[in-house]
Enzyme design. Structure first.
Site, short mmCIF file in Angstrom:
data_model
loop_
_atom_site.label_atom_id
_atom_site.label_comp_id
_atom_site.label_asym_id
_atom_site.label_seq_id
_atom_site.Cartn_x
_atom_site.Cartn_y
_atom_site.Cartn_z
CG ASP A 12 -1.64 -1.36 1.39
OD1 ASP A 12 -1.99 -1.91 0.36
OD2 ASP A 12 -1.95 -1.55 2.62
CD GLU A 228 -8.89 -2.81 -0.87
OE1 GLU A 228 -9.45 -2.90 0.05
OE2 GLU A 228 -7.96 -3.77 -1.53
O1 FUB Z 1 -3.01 -3.65 3.56
C1 FUB Z 1 -4.48 -3.68 3.96
C2 FUB Z 1 -5.52 -3.54 2.82
O2 FUB Z 1 -5.37 -4.44 1.82
C3 FUB Z 1 -5.32 -2.12 2.52
O3 FUB Z 1 -6.17 -1.28 3.06
C4 FUB Z 1 -6.15 -2.47 1.22
O4 FUB Z 1 -5.98 -1.21 0.14
C5 FUB Z 1 -5.45 -3.64 0.62
O5 FUB Z 1 -4.31 -3.53 0.02
#
Ligand code: FUB
Length: 330
Positions: A12, A228
């Site tokens: 991320d 996301e």
């Molecule tokens: O790293 C945890 C979660 O996985 C993140 O918040 C999302 O975007 C995905 O990458």
């Protein structure tokens, strides 16, 4: 392409140019016995490191500035320090992070530091009115700052269909709206107050339009709907909102004329990589544009052990993002 960071597992990546260098604010993945599930429980991170480098091409060493914030230091957090971001304003650096509170509900917190590499001191409460995951903060040319956030399934965005203040527990888990003609849930945006520690006004839903209809992308359009990993950057006066499609594993972007949107879907920036999640940031550094992302090659496909990578991206004459440098004819 080799990972940029190899001393620990990182994911991320939110990259920014501060003090003339690239600073990377990633999640810090760690080993766990928690089995993979669609709620993301296996992403059980407990601290953040910050990294920096002076050059991407030619590559310069990446410096690990060590732990800058950890769960025990944040009074409201129970677990899962997920994808962070950072911003600079008025001489201070702000680290934004999502985590579950003591009731298991994701909120977004802020921690403040004097240097881009931290350390960061967390506020004792999450940002009022914040929810879900994956904060991405964008400071516009006029100094106004905005936070984009939200994530489906384990990220709990679908729990807020009845309003920003109503957490609907019945929607917890890997669920989202679906059905013919149902619009996809949009990511959220809020203007930041001048102190960068609270929202200034309402949380709004961001609309992503399908170019062929001019209407919001539909919930069943899993190749294009927001899942996301929000990010915002500006290129030639246009606002580029980019995101992950989650279960179809694309990184896509949409273009608009205002930081609030609406944004019209523009295409894909990255095809699926090894691993379930895909997440990114886009930054201009030394006159070139870079896409930071992660995959699971270093861990040989272990989904919760990811590694940050970077690749150059380009724009064609119409402002579309492309992975090869366009040929100039004149
Ligand atoms: O790293 C945890 C979660 O996985 C993140 O918040 C999302 O975007 C995905 O990458």
């Amino acid at each position: 392409m080799a990972p940029l960071i190899t001393n620990i597992y990182t994911a991320d990546p939110s990259a920014h140019v501060f003090e003339g260098k690239i600073y990377i604010y990633p999640s810090h993945d760690r080993e766990t016995d928690i089995q993979f599930n669609d709620n993301g429980d296996q992403y059980d991170m407990a601290d953040y490191h910050v990294f920096s480098t002076e050059s991407l091409d030619p590559p310069a060493p990446v410096v690990d500035h060590g732990v800058v914030l950890k769960t025990e230091d944040i009074p409201w957090v129970s677990k899962q320090l997920w994808a962070p971001d950072a911003a600079y304003k008025h001489g201070k650096y702000y680290l934004y992070f999502p985590a579950r509170d003591k009731q298991g509900i994701f909120r977004i917190g802020v921690a403040v530091g004097d240097r881009p590499q931290g350390p960061f001191v967390p506020d004792p409460e999450p940002i009022r009115g914040s929810y879900s995951i994956d904060p991405a903060t964008f400071v516009d040319d006029d100094g106004s700052a905005y936070m984009y956030f939200g994530g489906l399934w384990g990220g709990q965005l679908q729990c807020y269909q009845r309003g920003n203040d109503v957490f609907d527990a019945a929607w917890q888990g890997p669920k989202e709206p679906s059905g013919e003609g149902v619009a996809a849930l949009g990511p959220r945006v809020a203007k930041m107050a001048d102190d960068m520690r609270q929202f200034d006004g309402e949380v709004r839903e961001v609309v992503i339009l399908a170019p062929e209809t001019g209407k919001p992308i539909l919930a069943d359009d899993h190749d294009r709907r927001f899942f996301e990993a929000a990010w915002m950057h500006k290129y030639r006066g246009k606002y580029y909102f980019s995101y992950s499609t989650g279960d179809t594993h694309y990184l896509c972007y949409a273009i608009g004329d205002s930081p609030y949107g609406p944004f019209t879907y523009g295409g894909r920036m990255l095809e699926p990589v090894l691993g379930w999640t895909t997440h990114h940031s886009v930054v201009e550094f030394q006159g070139r544009w870079w896409l930071f992302h992660h995959d699971c090659e270093l861990s040989k496909g272990v989904d919760h052990l990811r590694s940050v990578k970077v690749k150059e991206i380009f724009y064609d004459a119409d402002g579309k993002i492309v992975s090869e440098k366009p040929q100039r004819t004149s």
